[in-house]
Structures are given as structure tokens and as C-alpha cells.
Design a protein around this motif. Sequence first.
Motif, PDB file in Angstrom:
ATOM      1  N   SER A  31       1.003  -1.245  -0.155  1.00 47.77           N
ATOM      2  CA  SER A  31       0.104   0.030  -0.108  1.00 47.77           C
ATOM      3  C   SER A  31       0.896   1.204  -0.096  1.00 47.77           C
ATOM      4  O   SER A  31       0.306   2.470  -0.136  1.00 47.77           O
ATOM      5  CB  SER A  31      -0.921   0.153   1.517  1.00 47.77           C
ATOM      6  OG  SER A  31      -0.394   0.113   2.443  1.00 47.77           O
ATOM      7  N   TYR A  32       1.993   0.946   0.020  1.00 47.43           N
ATOM      8  CA  TYR A  32       3.095   2.208   0.070  1.00 47.43           C
ATOM      9  C   TYR A  32       3.929   2.418  -1.131  1.00 47.43           C
ATOM     10  O   TYR A  32       4.398   1.302  -1.672  1.00 47.43           O
ATOM     11  CB  TYR A  32       3.972   2.062   1.379  1.00 47.43           C
ATOM     12  CG  TYR A  32       3.509   2.295   2.591  1.00 47.43           C
ATOM     13  CD1 TYR A  32       2.948   1.117   3.211  1.00 47.43           C
ATOM     14  CD2 TYR A  32       3.189   3.451   3.308  1.00 47.43           C
ATOM     15  CE1 TYR A  32       2.220   1.119   4.501  1.00 47.43           C
ATOM     16  CE2 TYR A  32       2.572   3.707   4.458  1.00 47.43           C
ATOM     17  CZ  TYR A  32       2.096   2.485   5.058  1.00 47.43           C
ATOM     18  OH  TYR A  32       1.437   2.773   6.338  1.00 47.43           O
ATOM     19  N   SER A  33       4.157   3.513  -1.517  1.00 44.25           N
ATOM     20  CA  SER A  33       5.213   3.923  -2.322  1.00 44.25           C
ATOM     21  C   SER A  33       6.431   3.865  -1.777  1.00 44.25           C
ATOM     22  O   SER A  33       6.609   4.128  -0.435  1.00 44.25           O
ATOM     23  CB  SER A  33       5.022   5.455  -3.113  1.00 44.25           C
ATOM     24  OG  SER A  33       3.952   5.532  -3.631  1.00 44.25           O
ATOM     25  N   MET A  34       7.708   3.370  -2.270  1.00 43.68           N
ATOM     26  CA  MET A  34       8.670   3.181  -1.465  1.00 43.68           C
ATOM     27  C   MET A  34       9.734   3.976  -2.176  1.00 43.68           C
ATOM     28  O   MET A  34       9.958   3.952  -3.477  1.00 43.68           O
ATOM     29  CB  MET A  34       9.139   1.642  -1.471  1.00 43.68           C
ATOM     30  CG  MET A  34       8.164   0.750  -0.396  1.00 43.68           C
ATOM     31  SD  MET A  34       8.152   1.075   1.055  1.00 43.68           S
ATOM     32  CE  MET A  34       9.565   0.866   1.442  1.00 43.68           C
ATOM     33  N   GLY A  35      10.969   4.308  -1.392  1.00 46.21           N
ATOM     34  CA  GLY A  35      12.035   5.037  -1.997  1.00 46.21           C
ATOM     35  C   GLY A  35      12.983   4.829  -0.935  1.00 46.21           C
ATOM     36  O   GLY A  35      13.150   4.088   0.044  1.00 46.21           O
ATOM     37  N   SER A  52       6.866   2.434  -7.495  1.00 44.20           N
ATOM     38  CA  SER A  52       5.245   2.537  -7.206  1.00 44.20           C
ATOM     39  C   SER A  52       4.942   1.350  -6.504  1.00 44.20           C
ATOM     40  O   SER A  52       5.745   0.528  -6.257  1.00 44.20           O
ATOM     41  CB  SER A  52       4.627   2.756  -8.488  1.00 44.20           C
ATOM     42  OG  SER A  52       5.059   1.740  -9.171  1.00 44.20           O
ATOM     43  N   ARG A  53       3.542   1.389  -6.025  1.00 41.47           N
ATOM     44  CA  ARG A  53       3.318   0.359  -4.800  1.00 41.47           C
ATOM     45  C   ARG A  53       3.202  -0.914  -5.694  1.00 41.47           C
ATOM     46  O   ARG A  53       3.564  -1.976  -5.048  1.00 41.47           O
ATOM     47  CB  ARG A  53       1.770   0.826  -4.783  1.00 41.47           C
ATOM     48  CG  ARG A  53       1.690   1.947  -3.902  1.00 41.47           C
ATOM     49  CD  ARG A  53       0.240   2.338  -3.741  1.00 41.47           C
ATOM     50  NE  ARG A  53       0.120   3.452  -2.642  1.00 41.47           N
ATOM     51  CZ  ARG A  53      -0.057   4.722  -3.055  1.00 41.47           C
ATOM     52  NH1 ARG A  53       0.550   5.006  -4.405  1.00 41.47           N
ATOM     53  NH2 ARG A  53      -0.125   5.624  -2.249  1.00 41.47           N
ATOM     54  N   ILE A  54       3.039  -1.167  -6.977  1.00 46.36           N
ATOM     55  CA  ILE A  54       3.339  -2.580  -7.507  1.00 46.36           C
ATOM     56  C   ILE A  54       4.351  -2.587  -8.562  1.00 46.36           C
ATOM     57  O   ILE A  54       4.653  -3.754  -9.010  1.00 46.36           O
ATOM     58  CB  ILE A  54       1.873  -2.802  -8.282  1.00 46.36           C
ATOM     59  CG1 ILE A  54       1.626  -2.056  -9.371  1.00 46.36           C
ATOM     60  CG2 ILE A  54       0.594  -2.943  -7.365  1.00 46.36           C
ATOM     61  CD1 ILE A  54       0.781  -2.525 -10.602  1.00 46.36           C
ATOM     62  N   GLY A  55       5.346  -1.606  -8.314  1.00 50.55           N
ATOM     63  CA  GLY A  55       6.743  -1.822  -9.048  1.00 50.55           C
ATOM     64  C   GLY A  55       6.654  -1.312 -10.590  1.00 50.55           C
ATOM     65  O   GLY A  55       7.570  -1.538 -11.062  1.00 50.55           O
ATOM     66  N   GLY A  56       5.549  -0.765 -11.088  1.00 49.92           N
ATOM     67  CA  GLY A  56       5.324  -0.582 -12.304  1.00 49.92           C
ATOM     68  C   GLY A  56       6.054   0.721 -12.750  1.00 49.92           C
ATOM     69  O   GLY A  56       6.374   1.005 -14.054  1.00 49.92           O
ATOM     70  N   GLY A 104       5.424   9.591  -7.408  1.00 45.14           N
ATOM     71  CA  GLY A 104       5.976  10.703  -8.208  1.00 45.14           C
ATOM     72  C   GLY A 104       6.284  11.982  -7.264  1.00 45.14           C
ATOM     73  O   GLY A 104       7.081  12.868  -7.491  1.00 45.14           O
ATOM     74  N   THR A 105       5.547  11.740  -5.987  1.00 39.35           N
ATOM     75  CA  THR A 105       5.498  13.032  -4.941  1.00 39.35           C
ATOM     76  C   THR A 105       6.360  12.506  -3.612  1.00 39.35           C
ATOM     77  O   THR A 105       6.048  13.044  -2.709  1.00 39.35           O
ATOM     78  CB  THR A 105       4.362  13.625  -4.634  1.00 39.35           C
ATOM     79  OG1 THR A 105       3.211  12.214  -4.343  1.00 39.35           O
ATOM     80  CG2 THR A 105       3.537  14.010  -6.078  1.00 39.35           C
ATOM     81  N   ILE A 106       6.984  11.374  -3.580  1.00 39.74           N
ATOM     82  CA  ILE A 106       7.424  10.923  -2.393  1.00 39.74           C
ATOM     83  C   ILE A 106       8.554  11.614  -1.863  1.00 39.74           C
ATOM     84  O   ILE A 106       8.528  12.048  -0.517  1.00 39.74           O
ATOM     85  CB  ILE A 106       8.196   9.389  -2.550  1.00 39.74           C
ATOM     86  CG1 ILE A 106       8.599   8.721  -1.277  1.00 39.74           C
ATOM     87  CG2 ILE A 106       9.507   9.608  -3.442  1.00 39.74           C
ATOM     88  CD1 ILE A 106       9.066   7.434  -1.389  1.00 39.74           C
TER      89      ILE A 106
END
Length: 123
Positions: A31-35, A52-56, A104-106
Amino acid sequence: QVQLVESGGGLVQAGGSLRLSCAASGRTFSSYSMGWFRQAPGKEREFVAAISRIGGSTYYADSVKGRFTASRDNAKNTLYLQMNSLKLEDTAVYYCAASDRPVGTIVSGVDYWGKGTLVTVSS
């Protein structure tokens, strides 16, 4: 609440490779964007990569584009950063980050941070 634990840092010669991992526990990892962010001695923390959440979708700082690759395995609740062609200026503490925001806004807001893992690149 999400707990993030980085591993895989260490000492490597310039031109070498390392793979960092970030193990997540707590709320649903997917459920998280990761960085990945890093902080070099005497400098501010800077953005390195995001996924992104699913890696796309992935995003990279210009300084690492073409050398670093972010990936994630949602089944294993783990984020990765493959670092190739390492340079002296890549020396830093690398931090894993989780955000509720779109990938894109992480950089605008991180909700959870790991404690970091040190990467030292030697000549």
C-alpha cells in the motif's frame, strides 16, 4: 505503522556493486510507495530512487540514473536497491522510506524511515 530495516551496506571499491535490502513489517507493504534516500557526511539527505506500489514505475536521481535499480517484492515485503558502477561520491548512509503519497511525490513527504545502512566506496 510500518517498521523498516535496511541491510546490505558495507565497504566496496569504486566500480563495484552492492545490493541493499529493506525489510518492512506492519501495515501492508504494497500500500506504500517506497523510496531510497541517502545522506553523505556533512550534506543534507537527498533522494536516490523511488518505486510505485506495485513496482510499475520507478524514478531516479540524475546522479544514479543508469547505475542504480530499485525493485520490490511485495510477497516478501522487501525493497531493494541494486547499485552498480559505484563511485566515491556514492558514499553515504542509505535510508529506506515509505510514503502514502503517489510515487512521483514521495520527496514531498515520507511517512516512515528506516535507520539506515552505511555504504562506503573506496578508491
